[in-house]
Design a protein around this motif. Sequence first.
Motif, PDB file in Angstrom:
ATOM      1  N   ILE A  43      -8.709 -15.576  -2.523  1.00 42.44           N
ATOM      2  CA  ILE A  43      -7.567 -15.763  -2.985  1.00 42.44           C
ATOM      3  C   ILE A  43      -6.537 -14.559  -3.115  1.00 42.44           C
ATOM      4  O   ILE A  43      -5.535 -14.998  -2.493  1.00 42.44           O
ATOM      5  N   GLY A  44      -7.037 -13.576  -2.487  1.00 38.25           N
ATOM      6  CA  GLY A  44      -6.548 -12.368  -2.019  1.00 38.25           C
ATOM      7  C   GLY A  44      -5.691 -12.623  -0.709  1.00 38.25           C
ATOM      8  O   GLY A  44      -4.547 -12.094  -0.654  1.00 38.25           O
ATOM      9  N   GLN A  45      -6.284 -13.320   0.154  1.00 39.73           N
ATOM     10  CA  GLN A  45      -5.633 -13.775   1.436  1.00 39.73           C
ATOM     11  C   GLN A  45      -4.369 -14.652   1.245  1.00 39.73           C
ATOM     12  O   GLN A  45      -3.661 -14.644   2.381  1.00 39.73           O
ATOM     13  N   THR A  46      -3.980 -15.246   0.199  1.00 45.64           N
ATOM     14  CA  THR A  46      -2.842 -15.901  -0.103  1.00 45.64           C
ATOM     15  C   THR A  46      -1.692 -15.000  -0.177  1.00 45.64           C
ATOM     16  O   THR A  46      -0.619 -15.607  -0.125  1.00 45.64           O
ATOM     17  N   LYS A  47      -1.809 -13.644  -0.374  1.00 45.17           N
ATOM     18  CA  LYS A  47      -0.835 -12.782  -0.598  1.00 45.17           C
ATOM     19  C   LYS A  47      -0.193 -13.045  -1.956  1.00 45.17           C
ATOM     20  O   LYS A  47       1.064 -12.338  -1.969  1.00 45.17           O
ATOM     21  N   ASN A  48      -0.790 -13.661  -2.850  1.00 46.87           N
ATOM     22  CA  ASN A  48      -0.200 -13.788  -3.864  1.00 46.87           C
ATOM     23  C   ASN A  48      -0.999 -13.072  -5.398  1.00 46.87           C
ATOM     24  O   ASN A  48      -2.069 -13.510  -5.644  1.00 46.87           O
ATOM     25  N   ALA A  49      -0.519 -11.865  -5.767  1.00 41.77           N
ATOM     26  CA  ALA A  49      -1.246 -11.121  -6.847  1.00 41.77           C
ATOM     27  C   ALA A  49      -1.181 -12.017  -8.061  1.00 41.77           C
ATOM     28  O   ALA A  49      -2.288 -11.720  -8.816  1.00 41.77           O
ATOM     29  N   TYR A  50      -0.248 -12.833  -8.332  1.00 42.10           N
ATOM     30  CA  TYR A  50      -0.665 -13.750  -9.543  1.00 42.10           C
ATOM     31  C   TYR A  50      -1.640 -14.331  -9.603  1.00 42.10           C
ATOM     32  O   TYR A  50      -2.383 -14.870 -10.601  1.00 42.10           O
ATOM     33  N   HIS A 268       1.188  -2.974 -19.208  1.00 46.33           N
ATOM     34  CA  HIS A 268       1.358  -2.218 -18.317  1.00 46.33           C
ATOM     35  C   HIS A 268       1.881  -3.217 -16.815  1.00 46.33           C
ATOM     36  O   HIS A 268       1.892  -2.941 -15.796  1.00 46.33           O
ATOM     37  N   GLY A 269       1.712  -4.394 -17.397  1.00 44.76           N
ATOM     38  CA  GLY A 269       2.192  -5.628 -16.214  1.00 44.76           C
ATOM     39  C   GLY A 269       1.152  -6.281 -15.527  1.00 44.76           C
ATOM     40  O   GLY A 269      -0.069  -5.937 -15.740  1.00 44.76           O
ATOM     41  N   ASP A 270       1.401  -7.308 -14.797  1.00 39.73           N
ATOM     42  CA  ASP A 270       0.397  -8.174 -14.125  1.00 39.73           C
ATOM     43  C   ASP A 270      -0.230  -7.380 -13.010  1.00 39.73           C
ATOM     44  O   ASP A 270      -1.432  -7.874 -12.934  1.00 39.73           O
ATOM     45  N   MET A 271       0.562  -6.627 -12.390  1.00 39.68           N
ATOM     46  CA  MET A 271      -0.463  -5.945 -11.394  1.00 39.68           C
ATOM     47  C   MET A 271      -1.354  -4.925 -11.661  1.00 39.68           C
ATOM     48  O   MET A 271      -2.331  -4.737 -11.128  1.00 39.68           O
ATOM     49  N   ALA A 272      -1.340  -4.359 -13.055  1.00 40.03           N
ATOM     50  CA  ALA A 272      -2.395  -3.575 -13.639  1.00 40.03           C
ATOM     51  C   ALA A 272      -3.514  -4.373 -14.056  1.00 40.03           C
ATOM     52  O   ALA A 272      -4.608  -4.111 -13.820  1.00 40.03           O
ATOM     53  N   ILE A 273      -3.333  -5.836 -14.398  1.00 37.59           N
ATOM     54  CA  ILE A 273      -4.262  -6.619 -14.757  1.00 37.59           C
ATOM     55  C   ILE A 273      -5.085  -6.942 -13.275  1.00 37.59           C
ATOM     56  O   ILE A 273      -6.304  -7.182 -13.380  1.00 37.59           O
ATOM     57  N   ALA A 274      -4.176  -7.148 -12.449  1.00 31.47           N
ATOM     58  CA  ALA A 274      -4.860  -7.574 -10.912  1.00 31.47           C
ATOM     59  C   ALA A 274      -5.647  -6.584 -10.468  1.00 31.47           C
ATOM     60  O   ALA A 274      -6.590  -6.784  -9.837  1.00 31.47           O
ATOM     61  N   GLY A 275      -5.151  -5.205 -10.636  1.00 31.41           N
ATOM     62  CA  GLY A 275      -5.963  -4.155 -10.243  1.00 31.41           C
ATOM     63  C   GLY A 275      -7.234  -3.950 -10.847  1.00 31.41           C
ATOM     64  O   GLY A 275      -8.245  -3.516 -10.265  1.00 31.41           O
ATOM     65  N   LEU A 276      -7.143  -4.175 -12.381  1.00 28.96           N
ATOM     66  CA  LEU A 276      -8.144  -3.984 -13.149  1.00 28.96           C
ATOM     67  C   LEU A 276      -9.475  -4.998 -12.658  1.00 28.96           C
ATOM     68  O   LEU A 276     -10.825  -4.727 -12.715  1.00 28.96           O
ATOM     69  N   GLY A 277      -8.865  -6.359 -12.437  1.00 27.22           N
ATOM     70  CA  GLY A 277      -9.883  -7.413 -12.129  1.00 27.22           C
ATOM     71  C   GLY A 277     -10.588  -7.009 -10.858  1.00 27.22           C
ATOM     72  O   GLY A 277     -11.786  -7.249 -10.623  1.00 27.22           O
ATOM     73  N   VAL A 278      -9.834  -6.189  -9.928  1.00 29.92           N
ATOM     74  CA  VAL A 278     -10.572  -6.017  -8.811  1.00 29.92           C
ATOM     75  C   VAL A 278     -11.321  -4.888  -8.628  1.00 29.92           C
ATOM     76  O   VAL A 278     -12.635  -4.948  -8.215  1.00 29.92           O
ATOM     77  N   ALA A 279     -10.979  -3.849  -9.669  1.00 31.83           N
ATOM     78  CA  ALA A 279     -11.694  -2.669  -9.902  1.00 31.83           C
ATOM     79  C   ALA A 279     -13.157  -3.069 -10.583  1.00 31.83           C
ATOM     80  O   ALA A 279     -14.283  -2.602 -10.277  1.00 31.83           O
ATOM     81  N   ALA A 345      -9.192  -4.782   0.593  1.00 32.90           N
ATOM     82  CA  ALA A 345      -9.616  -6.038   0.932  1.00 32.90           C
ATOM     83  C   ALA A 345      -9.127  -7.181  -0.013  1.00 32.90           C
ATOM     84  O   ALA A 345      -8.931  -8.426   0.609  1.00 32.90           O
ATOM     85  N   PHE A 346      -8.890  -6.841  -1.215  1.00 32.62           N
ATOM     86  CA  PHE A 346      -8.565  -7.887  -2.148  1.00 32.62           C
ATOM     87  C   PHE A 346      -6.903  -7.917  -2.537  1.00 32.62           C
ATOM     88  O   PHE A 346      -6.424  -8.739  -2.982  1.00 32.62           O
ATOM     89  N   LEU A 347      -6.305  -6.503  -2.391  1.00 36.65           N
ATOM     90  CA  LEU A 347      -5.016  -6.641  -2.955  1.00 36.65           C
ATOM     91  C   LEU A 347      -4.184  -6.125  -1.742  1.00 36.65           C
ATOM     92  O   LEU A 347      -4.271  -4.737  -1.132  1.00 36.65           O
ATOM     93  N   ASP A 348      -3.047  -6.600  -1.740  1.00 41.08           N
ATOM     94  CA  ASP A 348      -1.973  -6.409  -0.613  1.00 41.08           C
ATOM     95  C   ASP A 348      -0.792  -5.598  -1.283  1.00 41.08           C
ATOM     96  O   ASP A 348      -0.266  -4.842  -0.687  1.00 41.08           O
ATOM     97  N   ASN A 349      -0.374  -6.249  -2.546  1.00 39.29           N
ATOM     98  CA  ASN A 349       0.619  -5.480  -3.304  1.00 39.29           C
ATOM     99  C   ASN A 349       0.504  -3.904  -3.597  1.00 39.29           C
ATOM    100  O   ASN A 349      -0.760  -3.490  -3.914  1.00 39.29           O
TER     101      ASN A 349
END
Length: 450
Positions: A43-50, A268-279, A345-349
């Motif tokens: 999913i991360g390879q789609t480059k869509n953090a949402y 803290h925003g959707d990017m924080a949620i994305a980062g937390l999920g990857v962590a 490997a998971f996040l481009d943003n």
Amino acid sequence: MQDKTIEIFKNAPVPKAVISNIIPSIISMIMVLVYNLADTFFIGQTKNAYMVAAVSIATPAFLIFMAIGMLFGIGGTSLISRMLGEGNEKKAKKISSFCFWTGFAIGIFAIIFILCFLGPICKMIGATNDTMDYTKQYLQIVSIGIPFLIVSNSFSNIIRAEGKARTAMFGMILGNVLNIVLDPIMILGFHWNVAGAAIATVIGNIASAVFYLIHLLSKNSMLSIRLSDYQVGNGIAVGIFAIGVPASLNSILMSTSNIVVNNLMRKHGDMAIAGLGVAMKVNMIVVMLLIGLGSGIQPLLGYCFGAKNKKRYMDVLKFSLCLAFGLSLIMTVICYVGAGPLVNAFLDNKDAYAYGMSFARIYIYSGPIMGILFVLINAIQSTGAAIPALILSISRQGLLYLPILYIFHQVFDSAKMLASAQPVTDYLSVLLAFVLFFITYKTYFKDEKE
């Protein structure tokens, strides 16, 4: 005639007995880990953090039904291994049949419930306007495979109780490899994105469930899923739920706490949620391996307890604790040093990566003691000690974690401190686990002679 695999439980040298049981279990957990990482990676390879955020948001709801599978899996394994230790194979068959039919029925009701209340469920678990459509799409498709998810998660544990650790491992590998192979095809090749990830997950769960059914219907299994063997009474339902509910509560509370922390992190925003999920995915590298070690020894400990062999029980436990601590230290160092490349490997943003890197380093602080925790949890469950198992299960992700999470949120109001609540809770949970194990040991073995 007693199955040769049961002889390993009874007479094999402790190191051999432990290693032969934990290796298939650890391999199974590695496959579960790779499967979990694969969804997020592709999913991360789609480059869509949402999209990454949406999968992270939907995962806790999905884990609740994995927890139901664990209820029957851990509860059934504990009771079946004790029955086999006592030589009661007939009751073991009835326990197995109860786990299959009850779990499958719950799965059918779950599909109906999710499809009827999809929107409110997505909103409740933390979906925002930007992630709502992706979350709905993923959860709607995944829900179709819930009955098979419950069966595969139940019997990946239960089959180990009859000494068939390799069979349990192969079933898990089959489903996960199929999922991993289908992920890039459906997500990137067909451009189905989150829908592709969900479809691959459903197909993988169906494949695992069918594999286990074939084994259970064969002459190679001493267990049963025949409806004629289905029985609720005679201590079967009570015995399964006594251990299974506490075990599943840990996963249910884990899902609940993930939902809560996602909602708190939303400011803290959707990017924080994305980062937390990857962590959390990075942290799973340590956690899943150690869960495999802990769950791998439970049938062995349960057999020793059922056979009233106190000395062998303690020898297995001591060896397992030392092994778990060593593996914990190694995996902690690997994940701490490799956090950067793993998150990347998971996040481009850039913002999502910064959050993910920070959170991953924080989560791994509890790595050195996680092996000890999971071994003690399974040691308590193997004795059928319902109350200590319940206390420990509701503490790590509920009774301890949620208050600490809210305190950190109110006092610090910082994204990093929200993440720090988990390792703080883990260390407190290990202390509690030692206390509860000593109480369990003295209570349940007090009348047995070495």
